[in-house]
Design a protein around this motif. Structure first.
Motif, PDB file in Angstrom:
ATOM      1  N   ARG A 193       0.857  -1.190   0.000  1.00 42.58           N
ATOM      2  CA  ARG A 193       0.000   0.000   0.000  1.00 42.58           C
ATOM      3  C   ARG A 193       0.880   1.222   0.000  1.00 42.58           C
ATOM      4  NH1 ARG A 193      -5.627  -0.548   3.073  1.00 42.58           N
ATOM      5  NH2 ARG A 193      -6.662   0.261   1.237  1.00 42.58           N
ATOM      6  N   ARG A 194       0.422   2.274  -0.666  1.00 40.84           N
ATOM      7  CA  ARG A 194       1.146   3.543  -0.587  1.00 40.84           C
ATOM      8  C   ARG A 194       0.754   4.236   0.708  1.00 40.84           C
ATOM      9  NH1 ARG A 194       3.573   5.279  -5.128  1.00 40.84           N
ATOM     10  NH2 ARG A 194       2.918   4.430  -7.126  1.00 40.84           N
ATOM     11  N   ASP A 211      -2.154  -1.299  -3.485  1.00 36.87           N
ATOM     12  CA  ASP A 211      -2.136  -0.272  -4.533  1.00 36.87           C
ATOM     13  C   ASP A 211      -1.058  -0.572  -5.564  1.00 36.87           C
ATOM     14  OD1 ASP A 211      -3.906   1.319  -2.975  1.00 36.87           O
ATOM     15  OD2 ASP A 211      -2.200   2.038  -1.816  1.00 36.87           O
ATOM     16  N   SER A 252       2.390  -0.347 -10.838  1.00 35.98           N
ATOM     17  CA  SER A 252       1.010  -0.040 -10.441  1.00 35.98           C
ATOM     18  C   SER A 252       0.081  -1.147 -10.913  1.00 35.98           C
ATOM     19  CB  SER A 252       0.584   1.321 -10.946  1.00 35.98           C
ATOM     20  OG  SER A 252       0.818   1.382 -12.308  1.00 35.98           O
TER      21      SER A 252
END
Ligand SMILES: Nc1nc2c(c(=O)[nH]1)N[C@H]1C(S)=C(S)[C@@H](COP(=O)(O)OP(=O)(O)OC[C@H]3O[C@@H](n4cnc5c(N)ncnc54)[C@H](O)[C@@H]3O)O[C@H]1N2
Ligand code: MOO
Length: 389
Positions: free
Chosen positions: A342-343, A366, A386
């Protein structure tokens, strides 16, 4: 002949490029999500004439101005210059006569047919708050290069240039063969049985990657059926899941080889997903064999399936981009370690549940982090990919 991650990704793109899809003309509204086969060249200037960027008055010369007729939105531009000392009410988007500048509505005071600027506002010079003809798009300009994906704004851009149809790549038809004796397609699986993780997600993911129709077939563990499917398939791309490893029921490599498919990438130095196979069949069409473990399969698809489809559709393929690791990411292995992350404001954080067999991490991720051999220190950059959904 296991490949390094970057080399495998490049080989997958090149294999796709060798089977680049043909082009077809589609109406604009049917071209959403497709890929341009030819550059979009603007046939006209946008805007088509000088237009007002504000609601107010088109004015020329010094105030006070004599107020004339309003200039309607949508009217043809008047080639005659605006007479000095006059003002014409104008709305945003209406054509501006030559020589005029725009006095914004809130900056002017109109009384008895005369317009004066409010205190502190200077008279606008010619061209003030005017969008010149062709300032957005000039006639003859390449607005989108071939290989562009027709995202919603790209489609809208084509529309404002006046396009009704576009030349796009024909999307590849995919045959998805789900292999595995233990796989169930509905209901709660009894212990020892497993619900199919691919039928529900791969058609959507493949569509997001640019594929066309996806024909999903569940083959169970029947090696003969796999051989038969591989022998008769005329799909533009065959994707299999499961059966890539070394178990007694792992027939995919042998079946593909016996039906004339030759390996382009036979394993990648990454965990999970290392048993992935990319092969080219006798008709020149590719086969992507994904491992059975659900996260491993998605890692393999995002590592090799993305560049393969990008090549087939004449697109460039994205490279991983560096992002700071929020925490130390260990990799004691001999290949890239792929983590669902996750960012966060501090950088990418691995989700707590990782491992080849679990989708728990990916379902909340993400990005995928590609941790190099030796690991990445907290705060140091790690390459990330991504996700296409
Ligand atoms: N001796 C070795 N065993 C294994 C190795 C190895 O190198 N040597 N590699 C392991 C790794 S890593 C992976 S990944 C798997 C790859 O296995 P296969 O591609 O042969 O996949 P299966 O054996 O058919 O299944 C593995 C696992 O995934 C589950 N699965 C399969 N299909 C589905 C599906 N449609 N939906 C949900 N889950 C599925 C299956 O039940 C198994 O649990 O091999 C390791 N073994
Ligand atoms: O490499 Mo397997 O593909 O780790 O799960």
């Amino acid at each position: 002949m296991t490949s390094e991650w970057e080399a495998a990704r490049r080989a997958a793109w090149e294999a796709g490029r060798r089977t680049i899809r043909g082009a077809e003309t589609r109406p604009l509204e049917a071209a959403a999500g497709r890929t341009l086969a030819a550059a979009l060249v603007a046939p006209v200037d946008v805007p088509g004439c000088d237009t007002s960027a504000m609601d107010g008055w088109a004015v020329a010369g010094a105030p006070p101005w004599r107020v004339g007729d309003a200039i309607p939105v949508g009217s043809a531009p008047d080639p005659r210059p605006l007479v000095s000392g006059t003002a014409r009410p104008i709305a945003t988007g209406a054509p501006v006569p030559p020589g005029a500048g725009i006095l914004r509505r809130e900056h002017g005071e109109e009384r008895d047919g005369r317009l004066t600027p409010r205190t502190g506002t200077a008279a606008p010079a010619a061209g003030k708050d005017v969008r010149p003809a062709g300032s957005d798009v000039a006639a003859g300009e390449v607005v989108l290069p071939a290989g562009s994906r027709l995202t919603p704004p790209a489609l809208a851009l084509a529309a404002i240039c006046g396009m009704d149809e576009l030349e796009v790549r024909v999307p590849p038809r995919v045959l998805l063969l789900v292999v595995g004796e233990e796989i169930e397609v509905s209901g709660v699986p009894s212990p020892g049985r497993v619900r199919d993780a691919y039928g529900p997600q791969l058609p959507g993911v493949l569509a997001a990657l640019g594929a066309g129709e996806v024909d999903v077939r569940h083959l169970g563990g029947d090696a003969d059926q796999l051989l038969a499917e591989l022998g008769v398939s005329d799909a533009d791309l065959v994707v299999t899941t499961g059966g890539t490893s070394q178990g007694p029921t792992d027939h995919v490599r042998a079946a593909a080889a016996s039906r004339g498919w030759s390996a382009v990438v036979d394993g990648v130095a990454m965990r999970p997903g290392h048993p992935v196979l990319l092969a080219i069949g006798p008709s020149g069409r590719p086969l992507l064999a994904l491992p059975g473990n659900p996260f491993a399969a998605m890692v393999a698809l995002l590592s090799l399936g993305v560049p393969l489809l990008d090549g087939m559709l004449g697109r460039r393929t994205p490279s991983p981009v560096p992002a700071p690791a929020a925490v130390e990411l260990e990799n004691p292995g001999r290949g890239v370690r792929v983590l669902a992350c996750r960012r966060s404001a501090d950088g990418v954080v691995p989700l707590p549940q990782q491992g080849p067999a679990t989708l728990r991490g990916l379902a909340e991720a993400d990005v995928l982090a590609l941790v190099p051999i030796g690991g990445t220190r907290a705060g140091a950059p790690v390459p990330v990919l991504s996700l296409p959904w």
